[in-house]
Write a protein that holds these residues in place. Structure first.
Motif, mmCIF file in Angstrom:
data_model
loop_
_atom_site.group_PDB
_atom_site.id
_atom_site.type_symbol
_atom_site.label_atom_id
_atom_site.label_comp_id
_atom_site.label_asym_id
_atom_site.label_seq_id
_atom_site.Cartn_x
_atom_site.Cartn_y
_atom_site.Cartn_z
ATOM 1 N N ILE A 188 0.863 -1.177 0.000
ATOM 2 C CA ILE A 188 0.000 0.000 0.000
ATOM 3 C C ILE A 188 0.899 1.226 0.000
ATOM 4 O O ILE A 188 1.579 1.510 0.991
ATOM 5 C CB ILE A 188 -0.934 0.035 1.231
ATOM 6 N N ASP A 189 0.941 1.953 -1.120
ATOM 7 C CA ASP A 189 1.903 3.041 -1.206
ATOM 8 C C ASP A 189 1.568 4.201 -0.277
ATOM 9 O O ASP A 189 2.410 5.051 -0.016
ATOM 10 C CB ASP A 189 2.079 3.528 -2.648
ATOM 11 N N ASN A 190 0.323 4.261 0.236
ATOM 12 C CA ASN A 190 0.007 5.293 1.211
ATOM 13 C C ASN A 190 0.672 5.014 2.558
ATOM 14 O O ASN A 190 0.806 5.910 3.381
ATOM 15 C CB ASN A 190 -1.504 5.409 1.405
ATOM 16 N N GLN A 191 1.051 3.762 2.797
ATOM 17 C CA GLN A 191 1.722 3.400 4.039
ATOM 18 C C GLN A 191 3.245 3.424 3.886
ATOM 19 O O GLN A 191 3.957 3.881 4.769
ATOM 20 C CB GLN A 191 1.277 1.999 4.482
ATOM 21 N N ARG A 192 3.703 2.921 2.760
ATOM 22 C CA ARG A 192 5.149 2.846 2.555
ATOM 23 C C ARG A 192 5.435 2.794 1.075
ATOM 24 O O ARG A 192 4.777 2.070 0.331
ATOM 25 C CB ARG A 192 5.715 1.597 3.237
ATOM 26 N N LEU A 193 6.427 3.564 0.642
ATOM 27 C CA LEU A 193 6.779 3.581 -0.770
ATOM 28 C C LEU A 193 8.288 3.692 -0.905
ATOM 29 O O LEU A 193 8.891 4.684 -0.489
ATOM 30 C CB LEU A 193 6.101 4.756 -1.484
ATOM 31 N N GLY A 194 8.886 2.670 -1.462
ATOM 32 C CA GLY A 194 10.333 2.646 -1.661
ATOM 33 C C GLY A 194 10.727 1.297 -2.229
ATOM 34 O O GLY A 194 9.891 0.430 -2.479
ATOM 35 N N GLN A 195 12.008 1.097 -2.427
ATOM 36 C CA GLN A 195 12.540 -0.155 -2.923
ATOM 37 C C GLN A 195 13.553 -0.675 -1.906
ATOM 38 O O GLN A 195 14.361 0.094 -1.389
ATOM 39 C CB GLN A 195 13.222 0.037 -4.274
ATOM 40 N N LEU A 196 13.512 -1.970 -1.608
ATOM 41 C CA LEU A 196 14.381 -2.479 -0.546
ATOM 42 C C LEU A 196 15.081 -3.770 -0.937
ATOM 43 O O LEU A 196 14.721 -4.442 -1.902
ATOM 44 C CB LEU A 196 13.594 -2.671 0.750
ATOM 45 N N LYS A 197 16.059 -4.108 -0.100
ATOM 46 C CA LYS A 197 16.812 -5.349 -0.244
ATOM 47 C C LYS A 197 17.214 -5.801 1.161
ATOM 48 O O LYS A 197 17.771 -5.026 1.941
ATOM 49 C CB LYS A 197 18.058 -5.124 -1.112
ATOM 50 N N TRP A 198 16.909 -7.068 1.478
ATOM 51 C CA TRP A 198 17.312 -7.650 2.763
ATOM 52 C C TRP A 198 18.670 -8.332 2.605
ATOM 53 O O TRP A 198 18.939 -8.991 1.601
ATOM 54 C CB TRP A 198 16.296 -8.681 3.226
ATOM 55 N N PHE A 199 19.513 -8.171 3.634
ATOM 56 C CA PHE A 199 20.807 -8.850 3.661
ATOM 57 C C PHE A 199 20.949 -9.643 4.952
ATOM 58 O O PHE A 199 20.588 -9.158 6.028
ATOM 59 C CB PHE A 199 21.972 -7.839 3.601
ATOM 60 N N SER A 200 21.498 -10.824 4.835
ATOM 61 C CA SER A 200 21.930 -11.559 6.023
ATOM 62 C C SER A 200 23.416 -11.285 6.214
ATOM 63 O O SER A 200 24.096 -10.768 5.318
ATOM 64 C CB SER A 200 21.692 -13.061 5.840
ATOM 65 N N GLU A 201 23.930 -11.631 7.383
ATOM 66 C CA GLU A 201 25.358 -11.413 7.628
ATOM 67 C C GLU A 201 26.220 -12.184 6.630
ATOM 68 O O GLU A 201 27.337 -11.789 6.308
ATOM 69 C CB GLU A 201 25.713 -11.829 9.064
#
Length: 516
Positions: free
Chosen positions: A358-371
């Protein structure tokens, strides 16, 4: 800034459902893709042009022969030799014509173009919502935004009538009546200059009349024109005329169009997010300095950090919030952003254990990393985090890197609650790393304590989400990310969970988490 998105709605792109505008990295891919597609289109045009010219050159002598043949065809059909010549000639010519008309090479090139998916209506609508979000949060009149300005600052190219019309269309479709008034007026004023065909003026008139009836503005005096050809004598217009003139008890009907937003904003300010918006607009914390507010070089009694201590700044005691300057280094930031840029995905929110976009709540692009993504780099960051927080990172979540672009934001929320099953408890501590400078917007705001954190590259913002005596959630940690007006914002977060920490309570016994 909107014109490029509007242009691409009619071309084929590799979208994959991505919000093209929500990340600077993704937008760079879009411009690269534009270059690729234009190259394909150019190649297609060259092949088609050559094919048509070849066909034309081939047909001209055939036409000449056909004219001569028409004059002598009566004698031709009387001779077997001449008949064979005609049949051979026609067969050869028609085969060559068919070959030239089949355009196999052009079709193969077109397939390369057609493999990409289109920037669709949802992408454009999402871009519109981002611009409206920026407009609402920062109180930018449509007249300024259409000029590409905000507080004497250039935020984009001026918008033309077609682009303003896109804003008018979506404000109408989403029943945003004050937005309709603002953007329809901008559209009309720009349309008067050269009257582009992209604007359906009758539909625009309808937008303005409808918004006038809902808001109480008299659209004729408001916009200083009276040639809208409205149905003055219709029963419908007569019935709603009072709404257009005095529904909001506005006595001065010559209100300039730039003031529409001020009236609209006065109503919006009555909402629950008033303080969040005010802090985003001013960029200034509204809180007195106390005796506890100090800056220091912090080593946590670790000999390792004596030669290069942490630059620690106290922000708040309740909740505990601290800033650590120069906490993450330029080379580390460069490595992380390079790793993340390869496969960013749309940022999601969680509701009732489910992932929602829902772009009204959050808008961006992400990437998760583990150690394990980079053991040396993230191992060093873990050591620093454990030193300043005195909590273990062994049960912590991975590192989440986020890139925010046009309208990129995160609505007010608390970080305490875990996204999935409560395996490691709730988030005890949040560490937010700033990996770019964003000088005039995109702040992190804590509205319940009137604190605004500016985005300074290399800084880490650290806060405790829970009360340490019983594990309940501290509502004063409510925070959000203000929309990015222009530029590029990279952040990275890490949450430390209750599991594995030395706590005064047993988090597994907390069946119900309360906010106090």
């Amino acid at each position: 800034m909107l014109r490029y998105l509007v242009f691409f709605i009619s071309t084929y792109m590799f979208a994959n459902g991505i919000n093209w505008h929500s990340s600077q990295v993704i937008l760079r891919h879009l411009y690269d893709l534009q270059d690729e597609q234009f190259a394909v289109a150019k190649e297609y045009l060259e092949l088609e042009t050559k094919r048509i010219h070849d066909l034309e050159r081939f047909l001209i002598p055939i036409y000449d022969w056909y004219i001569n043949y028409s004059l002598k065809k009566r004698t031709f059909i009387l001779s077997h030799i001449d008949s064979l010549k005609v049949m051979t000639r026609v067969y050869k010519d028609l085969s060559e014509i068919k070959k030239l008309m089949s355009n196999k090479q052009s079709v193969e090139v077109f397939k390369r173009f057609d493999e990409h998916k289109a920037v669709n209506e949802l992408n454009i609508r999402s871009a519109y919502r981002s611009l409206r979000r920026i407009q609402k949060v920062y109180a930018i009149p449509a007249s300024e935004m259409a000029a590409g300005k905000y507080k004497d600052r250039i935020i984009g190219d001026p918008m033309n009538a077609c682009e303003c019309n896109v804003m008018s269309k979506y404000t109408f479709e989403e029943c945003d009546t004050y937005g309709i008034m603002e953007w329809a007026i901008q559209t009309y004023n720009k349309w008067l200059t050269y009257r582009p065909k992209c604007v359906d003026i009758e539909k625009l008139h309808y937008y303005i009349r409808s918004a006038s009836m809902s808001t109480g503005f008299n659209f004729e005096t408001l916009t200083d024109y009276s040639n809208l050809n409205h149905p003055e004598n219709s029963e419908y217009f007569t019935r709603h005329f009072s709404l257009m003139t005095n529904a909001l008890n506005i006595r001065d009907f010559n209100t300039p169009s730039t003031d529409i937003y001020n009236i609209y904003d006065s109503f919006e300010q009555l909402g629950l997010h008033k303080n969040f918006r005010n802090l985003c607009r001013t960029g200034k914390s509204v809180r007195p300095l106390t005796y506890e507010s100090k800056c220091r070089y912090q080593t946590k009694n670790s000999p390792y950090w004596i030669l290069m201590p942490f630059k620690e700044e106290d922000i708040s005691i309740n909740p505990s919030i601290k800033l650590y300057h120069d906490f993450i280094y330029n080379e580390e930031i460069k490595t992380i952003t390079k790793m993340a840029s390869k496969d960013l995905t749309d940022a999601a929110s969680y509701f009732d254990g489910k992932i929602i976009l829902i772009d009204n709540q959050r808008l961006g692009q992400l990437k998760w990393f583990s150690e394990n993504s980079n053991p040396v780099l993230f191992g060093k960051l873990n050591e620093r985090i454990e030193c300043i927080t005195e909590y273990s990172t062994k049960t912590a979540e991975g590192y989440q890197t986020v890139n925010y672009g046009l309208g990129g934001h995160f609505a007010e929320h608390v970080d305490a609650f875990t996204d999935g099953p409560k395996l490691n408890g709730n988030r005890l501590v949040t560490i937010l790393f700033y990996m770019t400078d964003v000088p005039e917007d995109g702040y992190t705001v804590f509205p319940n304590i009137n604190f605004v954190a500016h985005c300074h590259k290399g800084t880490a913002l650290v806060w405790q989400n829970l009360y340490l005596n019983n594990g309940t959630v501290n509502s004063r940690t409510l925070h959000g990310g203000c929309p990015v007006i222009k530029g590029n914002k990279w952040v990275m977060t890490k949450g430390l969970y209750e599991e594995g920490q030395h706590l005064t309570y047993n988090w597994q016994d907390n069946k119900i988490i309360t906010i106090v």
